[in-house]
Design a protein around this motif. Structure first.
Motif, short mmCIF file in Angstrom:
data_model
loop_
_atom_site.label_atom_id
_atom_site.label_comp_id
_atom_site.label_asym_id
_atom_site.label_seq_id
_atom_site.Cartn_x
_atom_site.Cartn_y
_atom_site.Cartn_z
N ASP A 1 0.83 -1.21 0.00
CA ASP A 1 0.00 0.00 0.00
C ASP A 1 0.86 1.26 0.00
OD1 ASP A 1 -2.33 -1.46 -0.03
OD2 ASP A 1 -2.77 -1.18 2.11
N GLN A 2 1.99 1.19 0.69
CA GLN A 2 2.88 2.35 0.71
C GLN A 2 3.44 2.61 -0.69
OE1 GLN A 2 5.57 2.41 4.00
NE2 GLN A 2 6.68 4.19 3.24
N LEU A 3 3.84 1.55 -1.41
CA LEU A 3 4.31 1.72 -2.78
C LEU A 3 3.21 2.28 -3.69
CD1 LEU A 3 6.43 -1.54 -3.22
CD2 LEU A 3 7.31 0.80 -3.17
N VAL A 4 1.97 1.82 -3.48
CA VAL A 4 0.84 2.33 -4.26
C VAL A 4 0.65 3.83 -3.98
CG1 VAL A 4 -1.68 2.23 -4.55
CG2 VAL A 4 -0.35 0.11 -4.45
N SER A 5 0.68 4.22 -2.70
CA SER A 5 0.47 5.62 -2.34
C SER A 5 1.58 6.52 -2.89
CB SER A 5 0.36 5.79 -0.82
OG SER A 5 1.62 5.59 -0.20
N GLU A 6 2.76 5.96 -3.14
CA GLU A 6 3.86 6.73 -3.69
C GLU A 6 3.87 6.71 -5.23
OE1 GLU A 6 7.48 5.31 -1.84
OE2 GLU A 6 6.68 5.67 0.17
N GLY A 7 2.88 6.04 -5.84
CA GLY A 7 2.78 5.99 -7.30
C GLY A 7 3.73 5.02 -7.96
N LEU A 8 4.31 4.09 -7.19
CA LEU A 8 5.28 3.14 -7.73
C LEU A 8 4.68 1.76 -8.00
CD1 LEU A 8 8.24 4.09 -5.39
CD2 LEU A 8 7.90 4.78 -7.77
N ALA A 9 3.42 1.59 -7.63
CA ALA A 9 2.73 0.31 -7.80
C ALA A 9 1.24 0.59 -7.91
CB ALA A 9 3.01 -0.61 -6.61
N ARG A 10 0.48 -0.46 -8.23
CA ARG A 10 -0.97 -0.36 -8.17
C ARG A 10 -1.51 -1.59 -7.46
NH1 ARG A 10 -1.16 0.05 -14.38
NH2 ARG A 10 -0.35 -1.96 -14.98
N THR A 11 -2.68 -1.45 -6.91
CA THR A 11 -3.30 -2.57 -6.19
C THR A 11 -3.56 -3.71 -7.17
OG1 THR A 11 -4.33 -1.00 -4.67
CG2 THR A 11 -5.24 -3.22 -4.74
#
Length: 183
Positions: free
Chosen positions: A164-174
């Motif tokens: 979730d932290q990577l998603v919030s930083e725009g580096l991943a998606r759920t």
């Protein structure tokens, strides 16, 4: 005639030499068997320690990994023991783990420069996150591994998913259950 002239002590010497050779073979065989038993015991201890964690623990963490007790993560090279492959896959003590709740861009076979660049940023960020302190691994649902034999786990620290932290930083998606293009 020559056999009759033999000294009876020569026969005894030959018999003693034969017994010594036999004893030497028995000692070597015993040492070999002992080595096999010791190796099997060590292997059994390693297997039982690895199997001590329940396979499907739901909300229970599978392990708490701390910087003091495990090696530091780096981006993987040829030797893959504890390292990061890409933004959603890493090795921990020889076990390959796929972060189950996210999808990150590919760096091995990217479809465009943007995917590769974002994938490398996600990879470096995952290295930083895993090295930042203790984390836990949780199973998700009832599926233990993916089709490639990677352990599917959610990685958390203090109750928050690192995915979730990577998603919030725009580096991943759920993760939605299927790959989506990044280009």
């Amino acid at each position: 005639m020559r056999d009759e002239a033999r000294d009876p002590l020569d026969f005894q010497k030959a018999l003693k030499a034969k017994k010594r050779r036999k004893l030497g073979k028995e000692i070597m065989l015993g040492l070999g068997a002992f080595s096999i038993v010791v190796a099997a015991g060590m292997l059994a201890l390693n297997w039982s320690a690895g199997d001590a964690r329940p396979a499907n623990v739901g909300q229970q963490p599978q392990g708490l990994f701390q910087q003091a007790s495990s090696p530091q993560f780096a981006i993987c090279s040829r030797v893959r023991r504890t390292c990061v492959v890409d933004g959603d896959t890493f090795w921990l003590d020889g076990t390959k783990i796929r972060i189950a709740d996210i999808d990150t861009p590919e760096i091995g076979q990217p479809r465009c420069d943007y995917e590769y660049e974002l994938g490398m940023r996600a990879t470096r960020r995952l290295v930083d996150l895993l090295n930042a302190g203790p984390f836990e691994l949780h199973t998700i649902g009832n599926r233990d591994e993916d089709q490639y034999g990677r352990k599917l786990r959610v990685v958390t620290r203090n109750g928050r998913s690192l995915g979730d932290q990577l998603v919030s930083e725009g580096l991943a998606r759920t993760w939605t259950g299927r790959r989506e293009p990044w280009c």
